[in-house]
Scaffold this active site. Structure first.
Site, mmCIF file in Angstrom:
data_model
loop_
_atom_site.group_PDB
_atom_site.id
_atom_site.type_symbol
_atom_site.label_atom_id
_atom_site.label_comp_id
_atom_site.label_asym_id
_atom_site.label_seq_id
_atom_site.Cartn_x
_atom_site.Cartn_y
_atom_site.Cartn_z
ATOM 1 N N SER A 264 -15.298 26.611 52.143
ATOM 2 C CA SER A 264 -14.448 27.557 51.448
ATOM 3 C C SER A 264 -14.653 27.439 49.935
ATOM 4 O O SER A 264 -15.788 27.524 49.461
ATOM 5 C CB SER A 264 -12.988 27.312 51.855
ATOM 6 O OG SER A 264 -12.170 28.397 51.480
ATOM 7 N N GLN A 265 -13.594 27.217 49.136
ATOM 8 C CA GLN A 265 -13.781 27.096 47.699
ATOM 9 C C GLN A 265 -14.662 25.894 47.349
ATOM 10 O O GLN A 265 -15.259 25.849 46.277
ATOM 11 C CB GLN A 265 -12.439 26.982 46.967
ATOM 12 C CG GLN A 265 -12.585 27.135 45.450
ATOM 13 C CD GLN A 265 -11.290 26.915 44.694
ATOM 14 O OE1 GLN A 265 -10.278 26.488 45.263
ATOM 15 N NE2 GLN A 265 -11.290 27.196 43.402
ATOM 16 N N ASP B 113 -13.640 35.762 59.021
ATOM 17 C CA ASP B 113 -13.071 34.622 59.744
ATOM 18 C C ASP B 113 -11.571 34.498 59.493
ATOM 19 O O ASP B 113 -10.961 33.501 59.845
ATOM 20 C CB ASP B 113 -13.787 33.324 59.356
ATOM 21 C CG ASP B 113 -13.596 32.931 57.898
ATOM 22 O OD1 ASP B 113 -12.813 33.586 57.186
ATOM 23 O OD2 ASP B 113 -14.239 31.950 57.462
ATOM 24 N N ASP C 195 -3.283 26.723 68.584
ATOM 25 C CA ASP C 195 -3.560 26.462 67.171
ATOM 26 C C ASP C 195 -2.907 27.512 66.277
ATOM 27 O O ASP C 195 -3.307 28.673 66.272
ATOM 28 C CB ASP C 195 -5.080 26.441 66.949
ATOM 29 C CG ASP C 195 -5.457 26.105 65.521
ATOM 30 O OD1 ASP C 195 -4.573 25.687 64.752
ATOM 31 O OD2 ASP C 195 -6.638 26.259 65.173
ATOM 32 N N ASP D 166 -11.442 26.575 62.142
ATOM 33 C CA ASP D 166 -12.292 26.070 63.224
ATOM 34 C C ASP D 166 -13.617 25.524 62.697
ATOM 35 O O ASP D 166 -14.169 24.559 63.229
ATOM 36 C CB ASP D 166 -12.650 27.197 64.208
ATOM 37 C CG ASP D 166 -11.514 27.553 65.148
ATOM 38 O OD1 ASP D 166 -10.509 26.833 65.176
ATOM 39 O OD2 ASP D 166 -11.637 28.579 65.846
ATOM 40 N N HIS E 28 -11.637 30.433 60.015
ATOM 41 C CA HIS E 28 -11.879 29.723 58.760
ATOM 42 C C HIS E 28 -11.571 28.228 58.860
ATOM 43 O O HIS E 28 -12.130 27.437 58.098
ATOM 44 C CB HIS E 28 -11.040 30.354 57.654
ATOM 45 C CG HIS E 28 -11.473 29.955 56.283
ATOM 46 N ND1 HIS E 28 -12.650 30.383 55.714
ATOM 47 C CD2 HIS E 28 -10.886 29.146 55.357
ATOM 48 C CE1 HIS E 28 -12.772 29.862 54.495
ATOM 49 N NE2 HIS E 28 -11.713 29.108 54.265
#
Length: 296
Positions: free
Chosen positions: A83-84, A241, A220, A265, A263
């Site tokens: 991600s970031q 995602d 989840d 998973d 995102h």
């Protein structure tokens, strides 16, 4: 013990927004670092500001890279950012390519996130909703700080506004103008495999009915969140995602962009409750073998 993941340079794992190394006994990279180590890799998960700009996080990462090189005696590192964390790793490689052998973006918003754009439009920082969201994020950060057992360094600065702006399409566009290494020239294409001696790779997932909404993902909560977030996407509607678009994730050599992974998973969260047919740990182990084969 197998040595299939024994890369020449250490693997450094860089987390995304609100990222951490370990909360009590729960690892951000759940089961991933352990699997790589069992397969022979030297793996170091790092901590940077959980809420701040990619540039500030990148400077923190550079300082940590220099420590790792001193500790291990290695000449360079392989950066893997989620991600970031992908933008953070890209900044570090752009500033000090001599210290970085490769950058791998895992679900990185390399062209911005439509979710961040939606929040920017509907939850402006100076609005009541924006202030409430900022309070909520600060609260999450504070609780995580209390539970953090994986980081023992100095207190890291927090700037919620800078962190959010770093993920919008406009914010990432400015970032890309300064640090274009590895970016595709055409939307949805591959980027250059190598720039300034640094190899670039990426992979990402998409929400897929029958896969990402089945299996252990039924239990989840983060998967349900991703499905809600996905409704904010327009340009990549049905091709995301939940937080990052399929084509927005492209950087360097695109290993894959449609794995059945949301995102969270993709880094084996939450506690390995991933969807039907998803094998996120295998992707990391295979990639370590890919880096090893490339002499990295």
């Amino acid at each position: 013990m197998s040595q299939g993941s024994a890369t020449r340079y250490p693997l450094v794992l860089v987390p995304g927004m609100l990222g951490f190394i370990r909360l009590v006994f729960y690892s951000y990279w759940y089961g991933i670092a352990e699997a790589l180590r069992r397969d022979g890799a030297t793996v170091i998960a790092v901590q940077v500001s959980p809420l701040h700009s990619s540039e500030v996080r990148g400077e923190q990462l550079l300082a940590r890279i220099e420590e790792i090189l001193r500790e291990t005696g290695a000449a360079r590192v392989n950066l893997i950012g989620h991600s970031q964390g992908a933008l953070t790793a890209r900044y570090a490689a752009a500033m000090r390519p001599d210290l970085v052998a490769s950058v791998t973006s895992v679900a990185g918003p390399n062209h911005g996130s439509e979710l961040a754009d939606h929040i920017h439009t509907h939850y402006p920082a100076d609005s009541a909703k924006g202030r409430l969201l900022a309070f909520f994020l600060r609260l999450i950060g504070a609780v995580m700080g209390l539970l953090d057992t994986g980081y023992r360094g100095p207190k890291l600065p927090v700037d919620i506004h800078a962190g959010h702006e770093s993920l919008t399409t406009a914010g990432v566009t400015l970032f890309n103008q300064r640090y274009p290494q590895g970016l595709p020239e055409t939307w949805g294409g591959h980027g250059p495999e190598e720039v300034n001696g640094v190899r670039y790779y990426s992979w990402s997932g998409t929400l897929q009915p029958g896969k990402t909404d089945r299996g252990r993902n039924l239990l989840d909560g983060t998967n349900r969140s991703c499905r809600l977030f996905a409704t904010t996407f327009v340009r990549e509607a049905g091709q995301c995602d939940g937080m990052v678009g399929r084509y927005s994730s492209h950087l360097g050599t695109v290993i894959g962009d449609a794995y059945p992974l949301d995102h969270f998973d993709i880094v084996n969260q939450s506690v390995g409750l991933v969807g039907k047919g998803a094998e996120p740990i295998r992707l990391f182990v295979e990639h370590a073998g890919r880096l090893k084969a490339a002499g990295l």
